[in-house]
Write an enzyme that holds these catalytic residues in place. Structure first.
Site, PDB file in Angstrom:
ATOM      1  N   VAL A  12       0.836  -1.199   0.000  1.00 36.03           N
ATOM      2  CA  VAL A  12       0.000   0.000   0.000  1.00 36.03           C
ATOM      3  C   VAL A  12       0.871   1.249   0.000  1.00 36.03           C
ATOM      4  O   VAL A  12       1.961   1.273   0.573  1.00 36.03           O
ATOM      5  CB  VAL A  12      -0.956   0.038   1.220  1.00 36.03           C
ATOM      6  CG1 VAL A  12      -1.900  -1.147   1.203  1.00 36.03           C
ATOM      7  CG2 VAL A  12      -0.185   0.082   2.534  1.00 36.03           C
ATOM      8  N   CYS A  13       0.375   2.281  -0.682  1.00 34.43           N
ATOM      9  CA  CYS A  13       0.957   3.619  -0.605  1.00 34.43           C
ATOM     10  C   CYS A  13      -0.210   4.593  -0.671  1.00 34.43           C
ATOM     11  O   CYS A  13      -1.371   4.186  -0.581  1.00 34.43           O
ATOM     12  CB  CYS A  13       1.976   3.855  -1.720  1.00 34.43           C
ATOM     13  SG  CYS A  13       1.258   3.974  -3.367  1.00 34.43           S
ATOM     14  N   GLN A  14       0.054   5.875  -0.840  1.00 32.85           N
ATOM     15  CA  GLN A  14      -1.032   6.846  -0.773  1.00 32.85           C
ATOM     16  C   GLN A  14      -1.827   6.947  -2.069  1.00 32.85           C
ATOM     17  O   GLN A  14      -3.039   7.076  -2.054  1.00 32.85           O
ATOM     18  CB  GLN A  14      -0.479   8.226  -0.398  1.00 32.85           C
ATOM     19  CG  GLN A  14      -1.528   9.182   0.138  1.00 32.85           C
ATOM     20  CD  GLN A  14      -2.156   8.687   1.437  1.00 32.85           C
ATOM     21  OE1 GLN A  14      -1.515   8.036   2.251  1.00 32.85           O
ATOM     22  NE2 GLN A  14      -3.435   8.981   1.626  1.00 32.85           N
TER      23      GLN A  14
END
Length: 233
Positions: free
Chosen positions: A141-143
Site C-alpha cells: 500500500v501507498c497513498q
C-alpha cells in the site's frame, strides 16, 4: 548396423520459478547427448484490487500489509499491524547538486504539499527479504498507488510470487474500511503543507500535482513520451 536414433523432450520446473527445457538424442546403446538447452523465466503477475477486496485478502487469505510510503505519511495514518519498509527515504546528501535540488524542492513541493525530499531506498528489497520469504503473501500500500506499483515490480523481480496492490492507493479508501493508527484518516495521510489550509480546490490541485510529481519521478521515460506527444504552440 547403426541403431535407430530417437528424439526425446524433457521438461522440468525448478524451485526458483525458472522453467528449463532441453532436447536429448538417444540411441539404442542407451547413450544420451544433449544438443540444445534453453531457460525461460516465469514471472508472477501483481494482483490489483480495490479496498474491499484487499480487506478480504487480509482476513481470509492471510496477506500481510506492507506500507511503502515515506515516514511522514506513515506517521500521519497507517493500517493497524502493518509492516513499514519505505520505497523512498529522506535524502540528506550534501553534494552541490543535491543541495540545489533540495532547496528547489523545499520551496515548492515541500512548502505547498508537505512532500519530503527523498531518494530511492537502496536497501528496500533486502529489508523486505529480511522479514518475508518469497512465498509470503504481501499486500503493498501507498497513498496514491504509484509507489506500491513500483515496489511490487522490484519485489517481483526479486522472486516474490504473491503480491497485491490497492488500485489508486489509500487515498481511495473509505473511512472505516481498515482499522488505522494515527491522527489523520488513511485517505488524508498524504495531505500536508499549505494545501491543508487552502480549501477543497487546493487539495484537489495538490493531489493532481503530487501524482504528476511521483509519476515523473518513478516513470521518467513514460513521462518524456507524454510530453513529446503534447502539441507545440
Amino acid at each position: 548396423m547403426a541403431g535407430i536414433a530417437t528424439t526425446c523432450y524433457y521438461l522440468t520446473l525448478s524451485s526458483t520459478s525458472t522453467r528449463k527445457t532441453w532436447l536429448e538424442l538417444k540411441t539404442n546403446y542407451g547413450r544420451a547427448t544433449p544438443i540444445r538447452r534453453r531457460n525461460l523465466s516465469i514471472r508472477a503477475e501483481v494482483n490489483f484490487v480495490n479496498a474491499e477486496e484487499a480487506k478480504k485478502l487480509i482476513a481470509v487469505e492471510g496477506y500481510a500489509v506492507l506500507d511503502v510510503r515515506d515516514k511522514s505519511q506513515f506517521d500521519r495514518a497507517h493500517i493497524k499491524s502493518c509492516y513499514h519498509v519505505p520505497l523512498f527515504i529522506e535524502n540528506t546528501d550534501n553534494d552541490p547538486g543535491t543541495i540545489v535540488k533540495r532547496t528547489l524542492h523545499n520551496n515548492f513541493s515541500g512548502l505547498f504539499f508537505g512532500l519530503p525530499f527523498t531518494k530511492l531506498n537502496p536497501e528496500f528489497v533486502q529489508s523486505v527479504k529480511s522479514q518475508f520469504s518469497p512465498e509470503s503473501k504481501l499486500l503493498l500500500v501507498c497513498q496514491e498507488g504509484l509507489r506500491s506499483t513500483a515496489a511490487a515490480n522490484k519485489l517481483e523481480q526479486a522472486g516474490f510470487q504473491n503480491i497485491a496492490c490497492i488500485t489508486s492507493g489509500l487515498q481511495a479508501v473509505k473511512p472505516g474500511t481498515f482499522d488505522s493508527v494515527g491522527k489523520a484518516e488513511l485517505q488524508d495521510a498524504g495531505k500536508a503543507g499549505l494545501v491543508t489550509i487552502q480549501g477543497k480546490i487546493s487539495a484537489v490541485l495538490g493531489t493532481v500535482l503530487i501524482c504528476a510529481y511521483l509519476f515523473i519521478t518513478l516513470f521518467p521515460d513514460q513521462a518524456e513520451k507524454l510530453l513529446q506527444m503534447s502539441p507545440v504552440r
